[in-house]
Design an enzyme around this catalytic site. Sequence first.
Site, mmCIF file in Angstrom:
data_model
loop_
_atom_site.group_PDB
_atom_site.id
_atom_site.type_symbol
_atom_site.label_atom_id
_atom_site.label_comp_id
_atom_site.label_asym_id
_atom_site.label_seq_id
_atom_site.Cartn_x
_atom_site.Cartn_y
_atom_site.Cartn_z
ATOM 1 N N GLU A 1 0.290 6.290 9.273
ATOM 2 C CA GLU A 1 -0.720 5.389 8.712
ATOM 3 C C GLU A 1 -1.918 6.201 8.215
ATOM 4 O OE1 GLU A 1 -3.340 1.521 10.324
ATOM 5 O OE2 GLU A 1 -2.301 2.819 11.743
ATOM 6 N N LYS B 1 -1.521 -3.700 4.579
ATOM 7 C CA LYS B 1 -1.613 -4.201 5.947
ATOM 8 C C LYS B 1 -2.206 -5.613 5.951
ATOM 9 C CE LYS B 1 -2.979 -2.330 10.472
ATOM 10 N NZ LYS B 1 -3.694 -1.199 11.119
ATOM 11 N N CYS C 1 1.346 -0.150 12.079
ATOM 12 C CA CYS C 1 0.643 -0.161 13.365
ATOM 13 C C CYS C 1 0.805 -1.503 14.072
ATOM 14 C CB CYS C 1 -0.829 0.217 13.145
ATOM 15 S SG CYS C 1 -1.633 0.927 14.612
#
Length: 325
Positions: free
Chosen positions: A45, A132, A166
Amino acid sequence: MTKPFRAAVVQAAAVPDDSLASAERAAARVRQAAAQGARLVVFPEAFIGGYPKGATFGAPVGLRRPEGREDYRRYHANAIALDGPEVALLAEAVRETGAFVVIGVIERDGGTLYCTALFLDGERGLVGKHRKLMPTGAERLIWGFGDGSTLPVIDTPLGRIGAVICWENYMPMLRMAMYGQGVTLYCAPTADDRDTWPASMQHIALEGRAYVLSACQHITRGAYPADFDCTLGNAPETVLLRGGSMIVSPLGRVLAGPDYTPDTILYADIDPDEVIRGKFDFDVAGHYARPDVFSLHVDATARQPVRFDTGPANERADSTALPGA
């Protein structure tokens, strides 16, 4: 029928304040992994653009300090545009090697930043992105929210490749959206290096009957600028992210990692037939789904805050139209 191949996850430190240098480092790791036979390479990430571990951006509740605004300005300046030189460097590396790459970046779009995973193909270059959906905790201060228009699963000769970033991996409905698209190579770029992370990756592999490839940086305070606002301390040797990258099979067997050593690349051999063998007794988006009881609706439309409709039905004869409309 897709033949077995080798995959890699890269656990290296980025250059947090220099996106071009991070892209150069990533391109070098792509070539290194490809030289070892890897056809799929997954990066952590925010590898390009930087994960600001420990930064506060000067924002106590109800207050934004001037130095925090300057921190954001610098972070924004270091983020990338998708038509910029950083992506071009990566595209050159994947074209040269023929590898497929999934990499986390900080994407700049106007005044807003997004934590994004890019998909790059050896023949076609940049073929997709995932923004995200839900930044975690203080990440919401510095990153915008993605929408349903960037939840792709890319069909490739290696399999169907998707990315979940994540703590999005803790969102059951997002995982189901991936399973519903037939993901077989489930990539998890992350900044979570806790002891609890590997169990989640094994669970997801078992749940989705997919290969899970998780990549996290190993990076110390010394990689960041001296004036970086870090609440975790300023000793250069302080480890801010300790890695823990890993690769898991569709039946939950750990094939590589979790590894906590600096600057390493983990490899595993991928047998696409294992996905089907795993789904013999459990297909979460198929025979185990019970659609008569449960269903998931995914809105995959792009959400724009400002939209201008210009067409025959909206044409006006007066002079109040926007210039160029």
